[in-house]
Each structure stands twice: as structure tokens, then as C-alpha cells.
Design a protein around this motif. Structure first.
Motif, PDB file in Angstrom:
ATOM      1  N   GLY A   1      10.602 -18.842   1.678  1.00 29.28           N
ATOM      2  CA  GLY A   1       9.466 -19.559   1.101  1.00 29.28           C
ATOM      3  C   GLY A   1       9.153 -19.138  -0.323  1.00 29.28           C
ATOM      4  O   GLY A   1       8.720 -19.950  -1.139  1.00 29.28           O
ATOM      5  N   ILE A   2       9.401 -17.877  -0.630  1.00 27.49           N
ATOM      6  CA  ILE A   2       9.098 -17.389  -1.977  1.00 27.49           C
ATOM      7  C   ILE A   2      10.002 -18.070  -3.002  1.00 27.49           C
ATOM      8  O   ILE A   2       9.611 -18.321  -4.146  1.00 27.49           O
ATOM      9  CB  ILE A   2       9.261 -15.851  -2.021  1.00 27.49           C
ATOM     10  N   VAL A   3      11.228 -18.392  -2.602  1.00 25.21           N
ATOM     11  CA  VAL A   3      12.170 -19.083  -3.491  1.00 25.21           C
ATOM     12  C   VAL A   3      11.665 -20.499  -3.760  1.00 25.21           C
ATOM     13  O   VAL A   3      11.675 -20.976  -4.907  1.00 25.21           O
ATOM     14  CB  VAL A   3      13.581 -19.108  -2.859  1.00 25.21           C
TER      15      VAL A   3
ATOM     16  N   PRO B   1       0.810  -1.229   0.000  1.00 30.46           N
ATOM     17  CA  PRO B   1       0.000   0.000   0.000  1.00 30.46           C
ATOM     18  C   PRO B   1       0.839   1.274   0.000  1.00 30.46           C
ATOM     19  O   PRO B   1       0.398   2.320  -0.483  1.00 30.46           O
ATOM     20  CB  PRO B   1      -0.822  -0.110   1.300  1.00 30.46           C
ATOM     21  N   ALA B   2       2.059   1.192   0.565  1.00 31.00           N
ATOM     22  CA  ALA B   2       2.926   2.376   0.620  1.00 31.00           C
ATOM     23  C   ALA B   2       3.917   2.402  -0.534  1.00 31.00           C
ATOM     24  O   ALA B   2       4.811   3.261  -0.556  1.00 31.00           O
ATOM     25  CB  ALA B   2       3.675   2.394   1.960  1.00 31.00           C
ATOM     26  N   ASN B   3       3.786   1.482  -1.477  1.00 31.36           N
ATOM     27  CA  ASN B   3       4.697   1.384  -2.626  1.00 31.36           C
ATOM     28  C   ASN B   3       6.152   1.202  -2.181  1.00 31.36           C
ATOM     29  O   ASN B   3       7.080   1.750  -2.775  1.00 31.36           O
ATOM     30  CB  ASN B   3       4.572   2.631  -3.513  1.00 31.36           C
ATOM     31  N   ILE B   4       6.337   0.443  -1.109  1.00 32.24           N
ATOM     32  CA  ILE B   4       7.688   0.093  -0.656  1.00 32.24           C
ATOM     33  C   ILE B   4       7.916  -1.359  -1.063  1.00 32.24           C
ATOM     34  O   ILE B   4       7.496  -2.281  -0.376  1.00 32.24           O
ATOM     35  CB  ILE B   4       7.837   0.276   0.876  1.00 32.24           C
ATOM     36  N   GLN B   5       8.567  -1.546  -2.186  1.00 35.89           N
ATOM     37  CA  GLN B   5       8.757  -2.898  -2.701  1.00 35.89           C
ATOM     38  C   GLN B   5       9.988  -3.543  -2.074  1.00 35.89           C
ATOM     39  O   GLN B   5      11.052  -2.940  -2.006  1.00 35.89           O
ATOM     40  CB  GLN B   5       8.942  -2.868  -4.226  1.00 35.89           C
ATOM     41  N   MET B   6       9.812  -4.782  -1.624  1.00 29.51           N
ATOM     42  CA  MET B   6      10.939  -5.625  -1.237  1.00 29.51           C
ATOM     43  C   MET B   6      10.978  -6.792  -2.230  1.00 29.51           C
ATOM     44  O   MET B   6      10.044  -6.979  -3.016  1.00 29.51           O
ATOM     45  CB  MET B   6      10.780  -6.099   0.201  1.00 29.51           C
ATOM     46  N   LEU B   7      12.057  -7.557  -2.214  1.00 33.56           N
ATOM     47  CA  LEU B   7      12.195  -8.589  -3.239  1.00 33.56           C
ATOM     48  C   LEU B   7      11.023  -9.584  -3.263  1.00 33.56           C
ATOM     49  O   LEU B   7      10.515  -9.905  -4.348  1.00 33.56           O
ATOM     50  CB  LEU B   7      13.533  -9.325  -3.056  1.00 33.56           C
ATOM     51  N   PRO B   8      10.558 -10.092  -2.105  1.00 32.19           N
ATOM     52  CA  PRO B   8       9.403 -11.022  -2.170  1.00 32.19           C
ATOM     53  C   PRO B   8       8.155 -10.371  -2.756  1.00 32.19           C
ATOM     54  O   PRO B   8       7.432 -11.000  -3.540  1.00 32.19           O
ATOM     55  CB  PRO B   8       9.199 -11.437  -0.708  1.00 32.19           C
ATOM     56  N   THR B   9       7.891  -9.110  -2.396  1.00 32.77           N
ATOM     57  CA  THR B   9       6.693  -8.456  -2.933  1.00 32.77           C
ATOM     58  C   THR B   9       6.873  -8.081  -4.401  1.00 32.77           C
ATOM     59  O   THR B   9       5.899  -8.034  -5.161  1.00 32.77           O
ATOM     60  CB  THR B   9       6.341  -7.211  -2.109  1.00 32.77           C
ATOM     61  N   LEU B  10       8.122  -7.826  -4.808  1.00 35.47           N
ATOM     62  CA  LEU B  10       8.368  -7.552  -6.231  1.00 35.47           C
ATOM     63  C   LEU B  10       8.082  -8.805  -7.068  1.00 35.47           C
ATOM     64  O   LEU B  10       7.465  -8.716  -8.140  1.00 35.47           O
ATOM     65  CB  LEU B  10       9.831  -7.112  -6.428  1.00 35.47           C
ATOM     66  N   ILE B  11       8.499  -9.968  -6.570  1.00 34.56           N
ATOM     67  CA  ILE B  11       8.201 -11.224  -7.263  1.00 34.56           C
ATOM     68  C   ILE B  11       6.696 -11.435  -7.348  1.00 34.56           C
ATOM     69  O   ILE B  11       6.149 -11.795  -8.400  1.00 34.56           O
ATOM     70  CB  ILE B  11       8.884 -12.396  -6.539  1.00 34.56           C
ATOM     71  N   TYR B  12       6.015 -11.198  -6.233  1.00 31.99           N
ATOM     72  CA  TYR B  12       4.558 -11.380  -6.200  1.00 31.99           C
ATOM     73  C   TYR B  12       3.874 -10.436  -7.189  1.00 31.99           C
ATOM     74  O   TYR B  12       2.970 -10.850  -7.936  1.00 31.99           O
ATOM     75  CB  TYR B  12       4.054 -11.128  -4.776  1.00 31.99           C
ATOM     76  N   SER B  13       4.313  -9.191  -7.216  1.00 32.21           N
ATOM     77  CA  SER B  13       3.696  -8.220  -8.118  1.00 32.21           C
ATOM     78  C   SER B  13       3.911  -8.607  -9.576  1.00 32.21           C
ATOM     79  O   SER B  13       3.000  -8.499 -10.404  1.00 32.21           O
ATOM     80  CB  SER B  13       4.284  -6.825  -7.856  1.00 32.21           C
ATOM     81  N   LYS B  14       5.114  -9.055  -9.909  1.00 29.92           N
ATOM     82  CA  LYS B  14       5.399  -9.441 -11.299  1.00 29.92           C
ATOM     83  C   LYS B  14       4.563 -10.649 -11.719  1.00 29.92           C
ATOM     84  O   LYS B  14       3.988 -10.673 -12.815  1.00 29.92           O
ATOM     85  CB  LYS B  14       6.893  -9.746 -11.447  1.00 29.92           C
ATOM     86  N   LEU B  15       4.503 -11.655 -10.836  1.00 25.20           N
ATOM     87  CA  LEU B  15       3.727 -12.848 -11.195  1.00 25.20           C
ATOM     88  C   LEU B  15       2.232 -12.538 -11.276  1.00 25.20           C
ATOM     89  O   LEU B  15       1.517 -13.083 -12.120  1.00 25.20           O
ATOM     90  CB  LEU B  15       3.972 -13.955 -10.176  1.00 25.20           C
TER      91      LEU B  15
ATOM     92  N   ALA C   1      12.657 -15.982 -11.527  1.00 26.81           N
ATOM     93  CA  ALA C   1      13.616 -16.979 -11.051  1.00 26.81           C
ATOM     94  C   ALA C   1      14.927 -16.309 -10.675  1.00 26.81           C
ATOM     95  O   ALA C   1      15.563 -16.664  -9.670  1.00 26.81           O
ATOM     96  CB  ALA C   1      13.848 -18.048 -12.115  1.00 26.81           C
ATOM     97  N   ILE C   2      15.347 -15.314 -11.466  1.00 28.37           N
ATOM     98  CA  ILE C   2      16.569 -14.563 -11.137  1.00 28.37           C
ATOM     99  C   ILE C   2      16.394 -13.815  -9.808  1.00 28.37           C
ATOM    100  O   ILE C   2      17.285 -13.801  -8.961  1.00 28.37           O
ATOM    101  CB  ILE C   2      16.894 -13.555 -12.255  1.00 28.37           C
TER     102      ILE C   2
END
Length: 577
Positions: free
Chosen positions: A416-418, A239-253, A265-266
Motif C-alpha cells: 500500500g505504501i508504494v 518507538p524502538a527506532n527499528i526502521q523498516m522500509l515503509p516506516t522509513l518512507i513515512y518518516s522521510k515524508l 519513490a526509489i
């Protein structure tokens, strides 16, 4: 000495010790299953990022590493996790030192309550704190303490995410540090004091050196766990547009689907790489630090707090109230209002949200069923796998046993995201049989088996290791078959540990979010996913009701594990001494 015949039941058998026992087949039979669950997905993930049409290529690497959002998310992941680890260190260290080294009362209850934030899923922790602060908090509005409408939610920030990560993972440092502190020799500290050492000198020269390896291990494990946390960054960061790597993966997928699997995967490998660096840094820091205690520690150290004891006890309980009880009260209050934003009172209090999620909403009813079936199925399947595996590992102690012991740790050690990305790549199209598990409950089930294998294995393995081998050898000498030895001697002995392992698996899987967030599909929702989705769509009241029900289930399961505690080997139940 040649084999000697012995009689049993009128039939003569030949006793040749372990060489005649077929239990040595357990490990070769189970090795392919463990390899498929724990190793193949990780290898598939590593290949996905560097292969295009079967040839090695750096195109995916360049695409991901040239994107500014990758480094933006990486910086947030590292810096927020580091700050969260610092907060966890302060909380966990404070509790560990006071519980392990002083004479405060009610230690069992304190430890049990301090462990609760770790046992509760991170998305519920985030939701409870969100319901505590902000202008729409039902609890604050009931107390006339709510900030005016339009006020910003303070938890939607860098510091808010770090604070909840610290609270969520403070128990990790607490557990590791408390175990080391309990090994401190009371006699050595008393001798130092008699020699005139001040409290600071005792701390600097005895306590800190002996506990520093455990402290470093706890910091490393907390940082690695925080890096892979998805629930808190998703609820507070998106909601605050603070992306971390797990949330970036989730957003892309979520935006592009499986077509972007090579790039995510990278990113998953990048998370795994950061976690690996954290583990390697831990080993580098403790290298050469050897503060061994010779002999058996007698009485554990118990410093008297004197007239400050009551104040310290009240302070610890007040701190637990702030980090756990008050947010839970806010969550319960939010679940009792008829609509989001209304003030809770005797007139407005309603159980309508509970009726809605339990009896009317198809998605939530389905999520309860799915989570229950997945958790129970994983617990039973792992029970069936871990008992013969632990038996074989304890008896054989060869290279295969050592290798399998390491393999089962890998899926749990990685974020877990990996693991979720690795499972998608491996099971979206299974070669030879041409079957896809992607989008089904089966892929979540397989991921749970891999993820929680080690949780089920460790208690059973500990139980076998503490069992007197003479019991089985005596039965074997009397001619009891392998099956009869397992049924009459081994299973009854390890049953409490296996049951505790199954309960811990059920407890963890029942509210899991990080893995299932990427693997679920319509009709295959789990409870962790449904809480996240309800809150994300604005149904905070229903999300709070589901979260309260999940917490109730967790408390009941923890109570069951606690009841089994006295029959279990030491160390099986994490919150017991």
C-alpha cells in the motif's frame, strides 16, 4: 445460418447472437478508467526515480543507495518479514491441517474466529497487544499481574514486530493451504494405509507433495504482505527506532514533505522490487511441481482424532483466546479507564473515552465521517464499475479482457505504501487541467478505488462465470433489449455477489491505514490515521476507544457478509468453506 427474425411485443427483431450485442463496448469504455487508476500511477512512480527535469539521471538512485539507513531498513524489512512469515506458517499451517483433515467440531466458528486478526487493521492488532503487555496494562493491573513501573515494553523489539506480523498474516497461509488440503483424495490415503504405509509415509509421499505448491504460494504471499505492512512496524518499530522500509518512507515524508518525493519513490520501488522477487521465487519453486489429481475428488479426507479430539479442540480455542480474545480484552480494558495508567475497577470504569471520541473530539468525529464517506463512496463507485466490467470480461474473453484482468490486480498486489507514493506523484498536479488532488480527500478516494478494485470485481466475475449463459440468450432470442436483460436477469442474479463485494470493500477501506497514512492532511483524517496519531501522541485511552468501535463495526459487517453467504458463489466469502 442467416439471422432469423423473431417476434417480441409485436415488433420484429433480428437475432444474430453476440455479434449484434453492444455489450462489447463495455471493455473499451472502461479500459481508460482502469488504466488511469491502476497503471498510470505505477508508471509515474517508476519514472520519478530516474528522471530529473525530464532527463534520465542516476543521482536519486545514488543518493538513496549510498545512505546506510536504506540498507538498515531493507535488512529489517526482509529479516523481520521472514521471521513473521515463519510464525504465520506455524499458526496457519497448524489450523489448516487440523480444520481441513480431521474430525474436530465447530469448524465454521473456528475458521471465522481465526480470520478475525486478518480482517482487523494491523494498527489495532498492535495497539491491543501493547495494551496487554507492559507496566501500564489496565487488564494486568486489574489482575495484579502487571510488571513493575519502568519495565520495558517487550513488543518494542525485532521479535515483537515479527510475532504480530505472524499473527496478522497467519490467515493467508491458512486460507490457501486449507483449500489445497480439502482436495486431498480420501481414497488414495486409505489405499496407502491398507498397503501398509505409516502415517509419516502418507504425509511425506502424498500429503506434502500435493499441497506443496499451495504451501509455497501461501509463504510467498505472506512474505509480500508482511513486507508492505505499515501499521505494526509503525506502532512497534518507530518507538524502538527499528526502521523498516515503509516506516522509513513515512518518516522521510513527515520530515521533509513532497520535496523528497524522488527519493521516497526509489524506496517505494525497492519495496516493490523485493515483493516482485518474492513472487518470482514462488514461481521458480513451484516450477516443475505438478501433482495433478485426476477426476473429481470424492469424499474429503477426515482423519479421526479419537480420544484426543476434545483436547485438540480445547487447544485450538485456547490458542484463539491467546492471539485474539485476550488482546481484545486488554484493548477494551484500556478504553474504560479514566486516564492512562490507572487501574480498572468497578469504581474507576468509565465510558468517558467513548463520549469524548464520539461527541466532543472534532478530529475523531471527522475521521468517522471521512472513513464512512470514503468507504461507502468507494463501494458504490466500484459497484458501478465492476458489474459492467465483469459482464464484458465474461462475455468477450479476448486479449483486452485478459489485460484488464491483470491490471486490476496490480495495485492490490503491490504494498500500500508504494501505491500511496504513486498516487501522490500522479495526482499532485494533473496535467492539462492543472488541478491538484494532493492534500484532499479526493486523492484518498482515488487510491481506494485502485487498491480495492479487485476485491469488488472478483465476486461479481465469479457470479457471472457460474451463470448459465442460456438464460440471457433465451431472453435475447425473445427480443429482450440489452437494458432489459441486464435489469431483469443479470442484476438480480449477481446482486448478492455485488453486495458482498461492496461489503468487503467497505470493510477493508473503513479502517485502512497504509495508504491513507501518506495521503491524509489536516481535516482529512481517516480512522486508521486517527488511531495511529492518538497513540503516537500518548492518548492511548482515546485510541483504544476508537479501536474498539472500529472492531465492533467490523464484526457487524462480517456478520452481514456471513448472512449473505448461502446466496453467494463458492469462494466469495473468504472464511466460508
Amino acid at each position: 445460418m442467416p439471422p432469423r427474425p423473431i417476434g417480441y411485443g409485436g415488433v420484429f427483431h433480428t437475432f444474430t447472437g453476440r455479434s449484434s450485442d453492444r455489450s462489447g463496448l463495455f471493455l473499451p469504455i472502461l479500459a481508460p478508467i482502469i488504466t488511469l487508476l491502476c497503471l498510470v500511477p505505477i508508471l509515474r512512480l517508476m519514472l520519478e526515480g530516474v528522471l530529473i527535469d525530464g532527463s534520465f539521471s542516476s543521482d536519486h538512485l545514488l543518493t538513496v543507495f549510498q545512505a546506510s539507513q536504506t540498507w538498515y531498513a531493507t535488512w529489517h524489512s526482509v529479516s523481520i518479514s521472514a521471521l513473521g512469515t515463519l510464525i504465520a506458517l506455524l499458526l496457519g499451517g497448524l489450523f489448516a491441517f487440523l480444520v481441513a483433515l480431521t474430525n474436530i467440531r465447530g469448524k465454521t466458528a473456528l475458521v471465522f474466529c481465526f480470520m478475525l486478526p486478518m480482517m482487523i487493521p494491523p494498527q489495532i492488532t498492535a495497539l491491543s497487544w501493547l495494551q496487554l503487555f507492559g507496566p501500564t496494562s489496565a487488564l494486568l493491573k486489574m489482575l495484579n499481574l502487571a510488571p513493575p513501573l519502568g519495565s520495558p515494553q517487550p513488543l518494542y523489539s525485532f521479535q515483537g514486530i515479527a510475532l504480530l506480523l505472524g499473527i496478522q498474516h497467519g490467515s493467508i497461509i491458512f486460507l490457501i493451504l486449507r483449500a489445497a488440503l480439502r482436495q486431498l483424495p480420501r481414497e488414495q490415503v486409505e489405499a496407502a494405509r491398507l498397503a501398509g504405509a505409516s502415517s509419516w509415509q502418507v504425509w511425506r509421499d502424498i500429503v506434502l507433495p500435493i499441497t506443496s505448491p499451495a504451501l509455497i504460494a501461501g509463504i510467498a504471499m505472506t512474505f509480500v504482505t508482511a513486507i508492505g505492512n505499515f501499521g505494526i512496524p509503525a506502532m512497534l518499530g518507530i518507538p524502538a527506532n527499528i526502521q523498516m522500509l515503509p516506516t522509513l518512507i513515512y518518516s522521510k515524508l513527515s520530515s521533509f514533505g513532497p520535496s523528497i518525493l524522488s527519493e521516497v519513490a526509489i524506496l517505494a520501488i525497492l519495496i516493490g522490487l523485493i515483493a516482485t522477487i518474492g513472487v518470482m521465487l514462488h514461481h521458480w519453486l513451484v516450477r516443475g511441481k505438478s501433482f495433478r489429481l485426476h477426476g473429481v475428488v470424492g469424499r474429503p479426507l477426515a482423519l479421526s482424532l479419537g480420544r484426543y479430539r476434545l483436547a485438540v479442540e480445547l487447544g485450538l480455542w485456547a490458542l484463539l483466546g491467546i492471539i485474539f480474545v485476550i488482546p481484545m480484552l486488554a484493548l477494551i480494558s484500556a478504553s474504560l479507564v479514566p486516564a492512562f495508567g490507572l487501574t480498572l475497577s468497578a469504581e474507576t470504569a468509565s465510558l468517558e473515552a467513548y463520549r469524548e471520541v464520539l461527541f466532543r473530539q472534532g478530529a475523531t468525529i471527522r475521521a468517522f465521517g471521512n472513513s464512512f464517506a470514503l468507504s461507502l463512496g468507494a463501494a458504490l463507485m466500484l459497484f458501478a464499475l465492476t458489474v459492467p466490467l465483469a459482464y464484458g470480461m465474461n462475455r468477450e474473453k479476448n486479449r483486452l479482457a485478459y489485460l484488464l484482468n491483470i491490471l486490476v490486480e496490480v495495485p492490490y498486489a503491490l504494498p500500500g505504501i508504494v501505491l500511496a507514493i504513486a498516487c501522490i506523484l500522479t495526482f499532485q498536479r494533473i496535467p492539462l487541467i492543472d488541478v491538484s488532488l494532493y492534500g484532499t480527500l479526493a486523492i484518498i478516494f482515488v487510491a481506494y478505488l485502485a487498491r480495492f478494485f479487485v476485491i469488488s470485481l472478483r465476486p461479481v466475475l465469479s457470479s457471472f462465470q457460474q451463470m448459465d449463459p442460456n438464460l440471457e440468450e433465451a431472453a435475447q432470442a425473445c427480443g429482450a433489449s440489452r437494458g432489459r436483460r441486464i435489469i431483469d436477469i443479470l442484476l438480480p442474479a449477481v446482486a448478492p455477489s455485488a453486495a458482498a463485494g461492496g461489503l468487503l470493500v467497505f470493510l477493508t477501506a473503513f479502517n485502512e491505514l497504509t495508504v491513507s497514512a501518506l495521503l491524509w492532511s489536516s481535516g482529512n483524517e481517516t480512522l486508521g490515521v486517527i488511531i495511529f496519531n492518538l497513540d503516537d501522541s500518548g492518548d492511548s485511552v482515546l485510541a483504544s476507544a476508537v479501536a474498539v468501535l472500529v472492531v465492533a463495526v467490523i464484526l457487524v459487517l462480517m456478520a452481514l457478509v456471513e448472512l449473505l453467504g448461502n446466496q453467494l458463489p463458492k469462494g466469495v466469502v473468504p472464511w466460508r468453506s
